[in-house]
Design a protein around this motif. Structure first.
Motif, PDB file in Angstrom:
ATOM      1  N   ASN A 249      63.254  25.821  59.188  1.00 61.04           N
ATOM      2  CA  ASN A 249      61.862  26.253  59.091  1.00 61.04           C
ATOM      3  C   ASN A 249      60.959  25.102  59.550  1.00 61.04           C
ATOM      4  O   ASN A 249      60.620  24.208  58.775  1.00 61.04           O
ATOM      5  N   GLN A 251      57.831  25.261  60.435  1.00 59.71           N
ATOM      6  CA  GLN A 251      56.497  25.331  59.846  1.00 59.71           C
ATOM      7  C   GLN A 251      56.448  24.646  58.488  1.00 59.71           C
ATOM      8  O   GLN A 251      55.433  24.058  58.119  1.00 59.71           O
ATOM      9  N   ALA A 252      57.568  24.694  57.758  1.00 62.52           N
ATOM     10  CA  ALA A 252      57.610  24.009  56.459  1.00 62.52           C
ATOM     11  C   ALA A 252      57.473  22.505  56.641  1.00 62.52           C
ATOM     12  O   ALA A 252      56.848  21.821  55.810  1.00 62.52           O
ATOM     13  N   VAL A 254      55.741  21.080  58.992  1.00 59.40           N
ATOM     14  CA  VAL A 254      54.323  20.861  59.288  1.00 59.40           C
ATOM     15  C   VAL A 254      53.495  20.961  58.015  1.00 59.40           C
ATOM     16  O   VAL A 254      52.642  20.105  57.728  1.00 59.40           O
ATOM     17  N   ASP A 255      53.747  22.012  57.224  1.00 57.84           N
ATOM     18  CA  ASP A 255      52.955  22.264  56.017  1.00 57.84           C
ATOM     19  C   ASP A 255      53.077  21.145  54.999  1.00 57.84           C
ATOM     20  O   ASP A 255      52.123  20.848  54.266  1.00 57.84           O
ATOM     21  N   THR A 256      54.242  20.512  54.936  1.00 59.67           N
ATOM     22  CA  THR A 256      54.440  19.427  53.967  1.00 59.67           C
ATOM     23  C   THR A 256      54.047  18.068  54.530  1.00 59.67           C
ATOM     24  O   THR A 256      54.131  17.059  53.825  1.00 59.67           O
ATOM     25  N   GLY A 257      53.640  18.027  55.784  1.00 56.77           N
ATOM     26  CA  GLY A 257      53.228  16.777  56.395  1.00 56.77           C
ATOM     27  C   GLY A 257      54.377  15.920  56.878  1.00 56.77           C
ATOM     28  O   GLY A 257      54.187  14.752  57.234  1.00 56.77           O
ATOM     29  N   SER A 260      53.928  16.084  62.467  1.00 53.54           N
ATOM     30  CA  SER A 260      52.577  16.429  62.902  1.00 53.54           C
ATOM     31  C   SER A 260      52.572  17.842  63.503  1.00 53.54           C
ATOM     32  O   SER A 260      53.576  18.272  64.086  1.00 53.54           O
ATOM     33  N   PRO A 261      51.451  18.558  63.392  1.00 51.63           N
ATOM     34  CA  PRO A 261      51.365  19.859  64.065  1.00 51.63           C
ATOM     35  C   PRO A 261      51.634  19.755  65.562  1.00 51.63           C
ATOM     36  O   PRO A 261      52.176  20.694  66.168  1.00 51.63           O
TER      37      PRO A 261
END
Length: 326
Positions: A249, A251-252, A254-257, A260-261
């Motif tokens: 995952n 995106q996980a 990215v979401d947790t930092g 970087s996006p």
């Protein structure tokens, strides 16, 4: 009484006891750098596109979608029958285990990925052969084993191009696939030297569904790119979005930092050979062919008095070899 005459001592580089000892390790490591370099230079290989993917399935002809699971990645021995994909009669009669049923479904999917890798390598090689160059461009390269690796070498071979296999010596029986160009068939003892050659000449990476080895190679290249350790742009195509989005995952992260996006843009998904080919063609053209045509990557003229005056370093070594950031 005089001692008996001594036999001549073996030359150090002809002494197998020394060469295979711990003291000879540095020489073995250097050999796995210089010997491939000499062959790449002799075969006029300028750069590569590396294919990674599962070695655990053996591809068969299009008419037979039942694939036999291999015991170990790269092995020639089949896995135990309990781990083999179930047959249709076994499923109908209720003899198949849950694992066998799952692998029967996966076997059909892997057959598709095998054929997709074969098709993509064929398309890429056909296109690369049209590029005006004294050297071979964007040569399809794999780990040299079965499965997706075989499919990539097979497609390039069927397109009439050179194709590279970087095999690794393993503690169980294994062999290179038959579609590798014989003069570009390598076998390494050290994993890190094999990894070095995957990275040095590659201008693009295609990651098909696979296991630990595939994931290791993919994230290693992504890490080198993310940290700007590679002084070149590399196109990374992750093939089979459904498979890979089930495996990890992003995106996980990215979401947790954790990343970087912007790191998500380090690779792109593709689900058909045509889509993957367009990604590769666009990346390779924009990053290399257009700048080269514009003359923005003129070779540096060496000032080393031991080299011929006016001869570029690229005449001595393939371009981009060892071009990593210090």
């Amino acid at each position: 009484m005089s001692p008996p005459p001594l036999e001549r001592a073996p030359l150090a580089y002809e002494n197998p006891t020394f060469l295979n000892s711990a003291d000879g390790r540095l020489i073995r490591i250097l050999a796995e750098y210089t010997e491939p370099l000499a062959r790449f230079r002799r075969e006029q290989i300028q750069d590569t596109v590396v294919f990674f993917g599962s070695a655990r399935f053996r591809g068969k002809e299009e008419a037979d979608h039942a694939l036999e699971l291999l015991d170990k990645p790269g092995a020639t021995k089949a896995a135990p029958s309990a781990e083999q994909p179930a047959t249709i009669p076994d499923i109908v009669e209720g003899k198949a285990s849950n694992l066998q049923r799952k692998r029967a479904v996966a076997a059909v999917e892997m057959a598709r990925y095998y054929e997709d890798a074969r098709r993509l390598a064929f398309m890429l090689t056909q296109w690369a052969k049209t590029i005006p160059s004294r050297r071979h461009r964007f040569v399809v390269t794999s780990g040299g084993g079965p499965g997706i690796m075989e499919a990539a070498n097979r497609g390039a071979h069927e397109a009439g191009g050179k194709t590279i296999g970087l095999n690794i010596r393993l503690p169980f029986e294994q062999a290179p696939n038959p579609y590798i160009t014989p003069s570009l068939n390598f076998e390494f003892h050290y994993f890190f030297m094999r990894k070095l050659w995957f990275a040095y000449l590659s201008k693009a990476l295609v990651v098909f569904p696979g296991g630990f080895g595939t994931i290791d190679e993919m994230f290693e290249i992504l890490t080198l790119t993310q940290t700007e350790k590679l002084a070149k742009k590399i196109t990374v195509v992750v093939y089979g979005s459904d498979y890979w989005k089930r495996v990890f995952n992003i995106q996980a992260l990215v979401d947790t930092g954790a990343i970087s996006p912007d790191d998500v843009a380090l690779f792109q998904f593709a689900d058909t050979p045509e889509e993957a080919f367009e990604c590769l063609k666009q990346g390779l053209t924009e990053n290399y062919l257009i700048p080269e045509a514009a003359g923005s990557r003129r070779p540096e003229v060496s000032t080393d008095p031991e080299l011929l005056p006016g001869v570029s370093i690229e005449e001595i070594l393939p371009p981009d070899v060892a071009r990593t950031r210090r």
